[in-house]
Design a protein around this motif. Structure first.
Motif, PDB file in Angstrom:
ATOM      1  N   LYS A   1       0.834  -1.195   0.000  1.00  0.00           N
ATOM      2  CA  LYS A   1       0.000   0.000   0.000  1.00  0.00           C
ATOM      3  C   LYS A   1       0.877   1.258   0.000  1.00  0.00           C
ATOM      4  O   LYS A   1       0.654   2.185  -0.767  1.00  0.00           O
ATOM      5  CB  LYS A   1      -0.923  -0.016   1.224  1.00  0.00           C
ATOM      6  CG  LYS A   1      -1.986   1.015   1.140  1.00  0.00           C
ATOM      7  CD  LYS A   1      -2.902   1.019   2.349  1.00  0.00           C
ATOM      8  CE  LYS A   1      -3.768   2.266   2.331  1.00  0.00           C
ATOM      9  NZ  LYS A   1      -3.017   3.510   2.444  1.00  0.00           N
ATOM     10  N   VAL A   2       1.893   1.258   0.878  1.00  0.00           N
ATOM     11  CA  VAL A   2       2.793   2.417   0.930  1.00  0.00           C
ATOM     12  C   VAL A   2       3.490   2.588  -0.423  1.00  0.00           C
ATOM     13  O   VAL A   2       3.592   3.698  -0.945  1.00  0.00           O
ATOM     14  CB  VAL A   2       3.838   2.265   2.065  1.00  0.00           C
ATOM     15  CG1 VAL A   2       4.879   3.376   2.000  1.00  0.00           C
ATOM     16  CG2 VAL A   2       3.160   2.268   3.428  1.00  0.00           C
ATOM     17  N   ALA A   3       3.924   1.476  -1.012  1.00  0.00           N
ATOM     18  CA  ALA A   3       4.625   1.535  -2.301  1.00  0.00           C
ATOM     19  C   ALA A   3       3.705   2.113  -3.370  1.00  0.00           C
ATOM     20  O   ALA A   3       4.117   2.935  -4.189  1.00  0.00           O
ATOM     21  CB  ALA A   3       5.094   0.147  -2.707  1.00  0.00           C
ATOM     22  N   ASN A   4       2.453   1.695  -3.321  1.00  0.00           N
ATOM     23  CA  ASN A   4       1.456   2.175  -4.266  1.00  0.00           C
ATOM     24  C   ASN A   4       1.228   3.678  -4.122  1.00  0.00           C
ATOM     25  O   ASN A   4       1.229   4.421  -5.098  1.00  0.00           O
ATOM     26  CB  ASN A   4       0.144   1.458  -3.964  1.00  0.00           C
ATOM     27  CG  ASN A   4      -0.488   0.960  -5.219  1.00  0.00           C
ATOM     28  OD1 ASN A   4      -0.114   1.393  -6.298  1.00  0.00           O
ATOM     29  ND2 ASN A   4      -1.424   0.049  -5.078  1.00  0.00           N
ATOM     30  N   ASP A   5       1.047   4.090  -2.866  1.00  0.00           N
ATOM     31  CA  ASP A   5       0.837   5.522  -2.595  1.00  0.00           C
ATOM     32  C   ASP A   5       2.048   6.309  -3.067  1.00  0.00           C
ATOM     33  O   ASP A   5       1.921   7.378  -3.648  1.00  0.00           O
ATOM     34  CB  ASP A   5       0.635   5.772  -1.093  1.00  0.00           C
ATOM     35  CG  ASP A   5      -0.678   5.186  -0.612  1.00  0.00           C
ATOM     36  OD1 ASP A   5      -1.488   4.811  -1.470  1.00  0.00           O
ATOM     37  OD2 ASP A   5      -0.872   5.091   0.620  1.00  0.00           O
ATOM     38  N   TYR A   6       3.214   5.750  -2.800  1.00  0.00           N
ATOM     39  CA  TYR A   6       4.454   6.429  -3.177  1.00  0.00           C
ATOM     40  C   TYR A   6       4.508   6.591  -4.703  1.00  0.00           C
ATOM     41  O   TYR A   6       4.797   7.660  -5.219  1.00  0.00           O
ATOM     42  CB  TYR A   6       5.658   5.632  -2.679  1.00  0.00           C
ATOM     43  CG  TYR A   6       6.973   6.137  -3.238  1.00  0.00           C
ATOM     44  CD1 TYR A   6       7.613   7.238  -2.661  1.00  0.00           C
ATOM     45  CD2 TYR A   6       7.550   5.541  -4.355  1.00  0.00           C
ATOM     46  CE1 TYR A   6       8.789   7.723  -3.193  1.00  0.00           C
ATOM     47  CE2 TYR A   6       8.731   6.025  -4.889  1.00  0.00           C
ATOM     48  CZ  TYR A   6       9.347   7.107  -4.308  1.00  0.00           C
ATOM     49  OH  TYR A   6      10.506   7.585  -4.834  1.00  0.00           O
ATOM     50  N   ALA A   7       4.207   5.513  -5.420  1.00  0.00           N
ATOM     51  CA  ALA A   7       4.296   5.559  -6.881  1.00  0.00           C
ATOM     52  C   ALA A   7       3.299   6.559  -7.462  1.00  0.00           C
ATOM     53  O   ALA A   7       3.566   7.196  -8.474  1.00  0.00           O
ATOM     54  CB  ALA A   7       4.050   4.172  -7.460  1.00  0.00           C
ATOM     55  N   ARG A   8       2.157   6.704  -6.786  1.00  0.00           N
ATOM     56  CA  ARG A   8       1.144   7.612  -7.322  1.00  0.00           C
ATOM     57  C   ARG A   8       1.414   9.081  -7.006  1.00  0.00           C
ATOM     58  O   ARG A   8       1.050   9.963  -7.740  1.00  0.00           O
ATOM     59  CB  ARG A   8      -0.235   7.212  -6.808  1.00  0.00           C
ATOM     60  CG  ARG A   8      -0.812   6.097  -7.660  1.00  0.00           C
ATOM     61  CD  ARG A   8      -2.254   5.906  -7.392  1.00  0.00           C
ATOM     62  NE  ARG A   8      -2.445   5.141  -6.172  1.00  0.00           N
ATOM     63  CZ  ARG A   8      -3.626   4.821  -5.691  1.00  0.00           C
ATOM     64  NH1 ARG A   8      -4.702   5.223  -6.285  1.00  0.00           N
ATOM     65  NH2 ARG A   8      -3.721   4.090  -4.604  1.00  0.00           N
ATOM     66  N   ASN A   9       2.021   9.301  -5.831  1.00  0.00           N
ATOM     67  CA  ASN A   9       2.185  10.698  -5.401  1.00  0.00           C
ATOM     68  C   ASN A   9       3.610  11.194  -5.492  1.00  0.00           C
ATOM     69  O   ASN A   9       3.961  12.161  -4.840  1.00  0.00           O
ATOM     70  CB  ASN A   9       1.735  10.860  -3.939  1.00  0.00           C
ATOM     71  CG  ASN A   9       0.328  10.377  -3.762  1.00  0.00           C
ATOM     72  OD1 ASN A   9      -0.494  10.610  -4.634  1.00  0.00           O
ATOM     73  ND2 ASN A   9       0.062   9.687  -2.669  1.00  0.00           N
ATOM     74  N   LYS A  10       4.426  10.495  -6.262  1.00  0.00           N
ATOM     75  CA  LYS A  10       5.829  10.894  -6.329  1.00  0.00           C
ATOM     76  C   LYS A  10       5.951  12.347  -6.761  1.00  0.00           C
ATOM     77  O   LYS A  10       5.319  12.766  -7.721  1.00  0.00           O
ATOM     78  CB  LYS A  10       6.545   9.994  -7.341  1.00  0.00           C
ATOM     79  CG  LYS A  10       7.894   9.580  -6.871  1.00  0.00           C
ATOM     80  CD  LYS A  10       8.509   8.578  -7.777  1.00  0.00           C
ATOM     81  CE  LYS A  10       7.870   8.532  -9.128  1.00  0.00           C
ATOM     82  NZ  LYS A  10       8.591   7.850 -10.109  1.00  0.00           N
TER      83      LYS A  10
END
Lengths: 246, 192
Positions: free
Chosen positions: A68-77
């Motif tokens: 989930k964190v990785a996903n959020d990171y990839a989306r909000n980079k």
């Protein structure tokens, strides 16, 4: 090492040895390399089992959180803008067009896929050589399923299976009906059973098991299952696309 | 290494072990961009980098739980080195031999090298343990699953309807068998 030595390892790790036995055990660890090697491996295996088997749920929760964190990171980079310069009017128009195109392709290609995007429904027709009562149940299950009344279908399919009509085909439609009626965990067990079997429905089950996880938004589990869809499956291309998006 | 002073970055290892979302976010914010940049510069995609990072964090989590992992070096150096090594190994496996990694897989931090090395060995061992567990007989697999799930030998004995002493003996025999399977595997010698 013999059986008594392994029990001795267990006694030592459990703190069941007397002071004298413990002293002897530790002396042997320093003098006998084979004993020491075996004990070290035994101890590590104990820790391995306690963690990977005993704490499997916590481990899975961590994996999900990580995804989930990785996903959020990839989306909000954060993106960096290096230079600002004045644009001419036609450049604004061109830029706006490009932005619209990018936005469209973003939603087409990068938006997180959902179950509803991929759920497909087609009516079923199953035949069994059962008794009168099972034929009646099958009729009920089938007509509920074909009318998209999945809760009733799931109940009827489950009763059918309890009555001994556990063909892989019935198992698959029971699982799909469960997925549709928000009973994803129970559905997952049925897909698992099918995937472990060698029926013609085993391949199909992988695809539906993946969609089941997608519905739960368990993206890493879904991704792993999509990866397993074999190239011979009619769902292969969709599965590849989906696993990349996840 | 256990005797030295623990680095303040130990908080990242502890945070991972406790599944602390704030710490995981901090790792992504502070250390992940550098890894993604590195992998992209060395024939990889962002998605490959993301998968690799998750695998590495999973290994640190496992190691923190099973061993007393106490960092005496900065987390950044340790984590970056682990990711670099793993990426290098993946490239090697794919036989992309034309691809050269521009720098040596070592860090300026000798301690980070040592920690990354130990974690890499730990990961290899975990995979060996997993493989060998699957080779155990079904009876032993089932027994050990109950033993570790319940983490209580009295309850295990009750559940399996056997005596407490017999349950302990069976457990020790099954882990003993697993020990022997592992020691007999060629990979074990390399990991010792």
């Amino acid at each position: 090492m013999d059986a008594d030595t392994y029990l001795l390892f267990e006694d030592y790790l459990d703190g069941r040895l007397s002071d004298e036995e413990k002293r002897m055990f530790e002396a042997r660890l320093t003098s006998d390399a084979e004993f020491q090697n075996s004990f070290t491996t035994y101890k590590k295996l104990n820790a391995f089992g306690k963690h990977t088997i005993g704490k499997a749920k916590e481990r899975e929760a961590f994996r999900q959180n990580l995804a989930k964190v990785a996903n959020d990171y990839a989306r909000n980079k954060p993106t960096t803008i290096s230079k600002i310069r004045q644009l001419r009017p036609w450049q604004y128009a061109a830029a706006a067009t490009v932005l619209v195109l990018i936005a469209i392709s973003y939603f087409q290609f990068f938006a997180i896929p959902t179950y509803d995007d991929y759920r497909e429904f087609s009516p079923i027709s199953i035949s069994v050589r059962g008794t009168e009562s099972t034929s009646e149940l099958l009729q009920q299950a089938q007509s509920a399923y074909n009318n998209e009344n999945f809760e009733a279908a799931a109940v009827a399919f489950t009763r059918l299976r309890n009555a001994g009509e556990g063909s892989p085909e019935i198992l698959l439609y029971n699982a799909i009906a469960l997925t549709e009626s928000d009973e994803e965990e129970t559905a997952a067990e049925l897909y698992e059973e099918l995937m472990n079997g060698d029926s013609v429905y085993a391949e199909e089950a992988i695809w539906y098991a993946a969609l089941n996880r997608l519905k739960q938004e368990k993206h890493s589990l879904a991704k792993e299952l999509f990866k397993k869809v074999p190239s011979t499956s009619p769902h292969y291309r969709k599965a590849q696309k989906l696993q990349k998006k996840l | 290494m256990q005797n030295k002073n623990v680095h303040s970055d130990q908080r990242y290892v502890d945070g991972l072990a406790q599944n602390d979302t704030a710490i995981i976010n901090a790792i992504y914010k502070n250390f992940v961009p550098k890894v993604i940049g590195y992998i992209r510069k060395n024939s990889g995609s962002e998605a490959q980098a993301q998968d690799l990072i998750q695998e590495v964090l999973m290994v640190i989590y496992d190691q923190a739980h099973q061993q007393d992992l106490k960092l005496t070096c900065p987390f950044d150096a340790y984590f970056f080195l682990l990711c670099k090594r793993k990426w290098f190994n993946q490239l090697k496996k794919k036989r992309l031999q034309k691809v050269t990694i521009n720098e040596e897989i070592v860090s300026e931090h000798k301690e980070a090298d040592q920690f990354a090395f130990e974690t890499a060995i730990f990961e290899e061992k975990q995979s060996l343990f997993n493989d060998m567990f699957k080779k155990l007989g079904k009876a032993c697999q089932d027994l050990l699953k109950v033993v570790f799930e319940l983490d209580d030998m009295k309850k295990t004995a009750e559940k399996l309807d056997i005596s407490y002493a017999y349950a302990r003996k069976k457990k020790s025999l099954c882990i003993g068998q697993l020990t022997e399977l592992i020691q007999a595997s060629p990979k074990y010698e390399q990991l010792k």
